[in-house]
Design an enzyme around this catalytic site. Structure first.
Site, mmCIF file in Angstrom:
data_model
loop_
_atom_site.group_PDB
_atom_site.id
_atom_site.type_symbol
_atom_site.label_atom_id
_atom_site.label_comp_id
_atom_site.label_asym_id
_atom_site.label_seq_id
_atom_site.Cartn_x
_atom_site.Cartn_y
_atom_site.Cartn_z
ATOM 1 N NE ARG A 296 -1.168 -1.668 3.338
ATOM 2 C CZ ARG A 296 -2.359 -2.477 3.463
ATOM 3 N NH1 ARG A 296 -3.436 -2.051 3.911
ATOM 4 N NH2 ARG A 296 -2.076 -3.875 3.485
ATOM 5 C CB THR A 297 3.881 2.246 1.555
ATOM 6 O OG1 THR A 297 3.470 2.042 2.854
ATOM 7 C CG2 THR A 297 4.630 3.611 1.668
ATOM 8 C CE LYS B 50 23.172 -8.091 -12.191
ATOM 9 N NZ LYS B 50 23.147 -7.184 -13.536
ATOM 10 N NE ARG C 132 8.632 0.636 3.206
ATOM 11 C CZ ARG C 132 7.354 0.127 3.441
ATOM 12 N NH1 ARG C 132 6.714 -1.154 3.232
ATOM 13 N NH2 ARG C 132 6.496 1.010 4.070
ATOM 14 C CG HIS D 213 6.290 4.266 7.490
ATOM 15 N ND1 HIS D 213 5.967 5.146 6.379
ATOM 16 C CD2 HIS D 213 5.468 3.196 7.059
ATOM 17 C CE1 HIS D 213 5.465 4.517 5.411
ATOM 18 N NE2 HIS D 213 5.036 3.243 5.783
#
Lengths: 310, 181
Positions: A59-60, A87, A109, A137
């Site tokens: 949802r974010t 990598k 995030r 957040h």
């Protein structure tokens, strides 16, 4: 105040009360915009935003992407699982490569606390923290407090309890900062093992008796039990958790109080709250989701307004 | 402050009645027409006209809204002062209807351009008209002209027009003010 005091949204800790109020006032206008028949405004038409997600999000990510598109920004998405991060590329190298493609803002995030702060120092773009580990957040806290303000009229003087897995929650810390800056009284509730040891230093109340917390608070913000972050057994069983901290209709009926019920999602139905409660009129979970888009539009718009072309 | 009166209270009243009558002449019962006040300053004029048309001229069911153009302005990120959003209140669609924009002063025409974009969020109007209290001639940046005008003035760029409303400023009056250079 007509301008944010910060150049990036890294955490609520860095914001002033007036910043939050400006974000809310602007979000009021965007909420009206997203309820129009045509929900788009051209404000960010000359801005490119990269959504960089090193952790899973539904949802974010969706909410940010929708907010960006409603503002007419160009959007590029990046997820760590399908990138060169696997990598061995460093965070700053990854972002600098994205910025070399002329990106103006980065919504990120990351599993490590402070990753956004590092980025803000190293790269030349506006950074929005969409969650950094168990640290902050900020947009979730802004939409939570915005939703409380919308439903209760104000936040000052209200009693808000954050219930559940506080230890692994970035939502909790950002909410505590936001609620305190806006004058609410915050109580933490949950198994002792899931309340951080430093909780008292945040100037919050800790009450482990959930029934008393229901009785004494205007708002219950129910957090998800984050099983994926638990490398220890923090409580004996889900059954035991539900017995002590699960929000059920029976439990609410026993109380004289009718608190507002919130949840940042995703819900573990039957664990932190029953389906009956989640779908009841006292729960504003879907209002939170709607407000999330308006609040994120507001944040992006206000940060973009600090990027003057001339 | 060096200023001169363009319209005093009595003259403003006469102008407001004339503008109301001009609207009535063209839109009769307003059955397919809506008034839209442009935020922030056009709303005071729109409120007055709405009041006159509904009470003095007995028009029923006149639909009226306010439109904020902040998110549609072309000077976002190009302005020294951050833009401050106001509220939009339009609880109807303008699809296939006659829209009358109402603003206090027409200067560069850029606000009207933004309003023409913004109104499309509420449908495709049949036609759009523009009513302004003061038209500053010869100062347009865009090919935009008003349909109804209270008073035309010729002012140089060092001057600005200040419209005072009783409900906000304690008096009804329009001034031409010379800016300090």
């Amino acid at each position: 105040m007509t301008e944010l005091s910060v150049d990036h949204l890294l955490g609520i800790k860095d914001l002033q009360k007036e910043d939050i109020e400006l974000i809310f006032k602007t979000a009021d206008q965007f909420k009206e915009v997203i309820n129009r028949p045509i929900k788009k405004v051209p404000s960010l038409r000359d801005i490119t935003i990269a959504n960089v997600f090193f952790e899973n999000s539904t949802r974010t990510k969706l909410s940010f992407e929708l907010a960006e598109k409603r503002l007419s920004a160009d959007v590029v998405n990046f997820s760590a699982s399908s990138s060169s991060v696997s990598k061995g590329e460093t965070l700053v190298d990854t972002i600098n490569n994205i910025l070399a493609m002329k990106v103006d803002m980065v919504v990120m995030r990351h599993p490590h606390p402070g990753a956004c702060h590092l980025l803000a120092q190293k790269v030349d773009a506006k950074i929005v923290n969409a969650g950094d580990g168990a640290h902050e957040h900020p947009t979730q806290a802004l939409l939570d407090t915005y939703s409380i303000r919308e439903k209760l009229g104000k936040i000052k003087g209200k009693k808000v309890a954050i219930v559940g897995d506080i230890l692994h929650s970035r939502v909790a810390l950002s909410n505590i900062y936001a609620l305190q800056k806006l004058g609410a009284e915050v109580t933490l509730c949950g198994p002792r093992t899931l309340i951080p040891q430093h909780a008292e230093s945040l100037d919050v109340k800790v009450d482990l008796n959930f029934d008393r917390v229901i009785q004494n608070n205007d708002v219950l913000n129910m957090l998800r039990v984050q099983n994926e972050r638990m490398n220890l057994d923090y409580f004996p069983s889900n059954r035991d958790y539900v017995f002590q901290y699960g929000l059920t209709q029976d439990r609410l009926n026993k109380s004289q109080n009718k608190p507002l019920i919130m949840h940042p999602g995703p819900i573990n139905r039957g664990v932190e709250m029953s389906s009956e409660v989640a779908d009841s009129n006292d729960a504003i979970i879907l209002n939170q989701v709607e407000n999330g888009v308006a609040v994120r539009m507001s944040v992006l718009y206000l940060l973009a307004s600090k990027m003057n072309i001339v | 402050m060096n200023q001169k009166v363009l319209l005093d209270e009595k003259e403003l009243q006469v102008v407001l009645h004339r503008l109301s009558c001009q609207l009535l002449e063209n839109h009769l019962d307003f059955s397919n027409s809506v008034l839209i006040g442009l935020q922030p300053r056009g709303v005071f004029l729109a409120d007055r006209l709405h009041q006159l048309i509904t009470s003095d001229y007995q028009v029923k069911n006149l639909q009226y809204g306010t439109l904020d153009i902040t998110f549609f302005r072309d000077d976002f990120r190009r302005n020294e002062n951050p833009l401050k959003a106001n509220s939009t209140q339009i609880d109807f669609l303008v699809e296939n209807r006659n829209v009358i924009f109402i603003d206090d002063v027409l200067y560069s025409g850029r606000s009207v351009q933004a309003a023409l974009s913004a109104i499309q969020s509420f449908g495709r109007p049949k036609a759009v008209e523009l009513m302004v209290l003061i038209d500053r001639r010869f100062s347009r940046h865009l090919p935009i002209q008003p349909s109804y005008t209270g008073r035309q003035v010729d002012a140089i760029s060092e001057e600005h027009v200040r419209v005072a409303w009783k409900e906000r400023d304690g008096e009804d009056c329009v001034y031409l003010v010379k800016n300090k250079i």
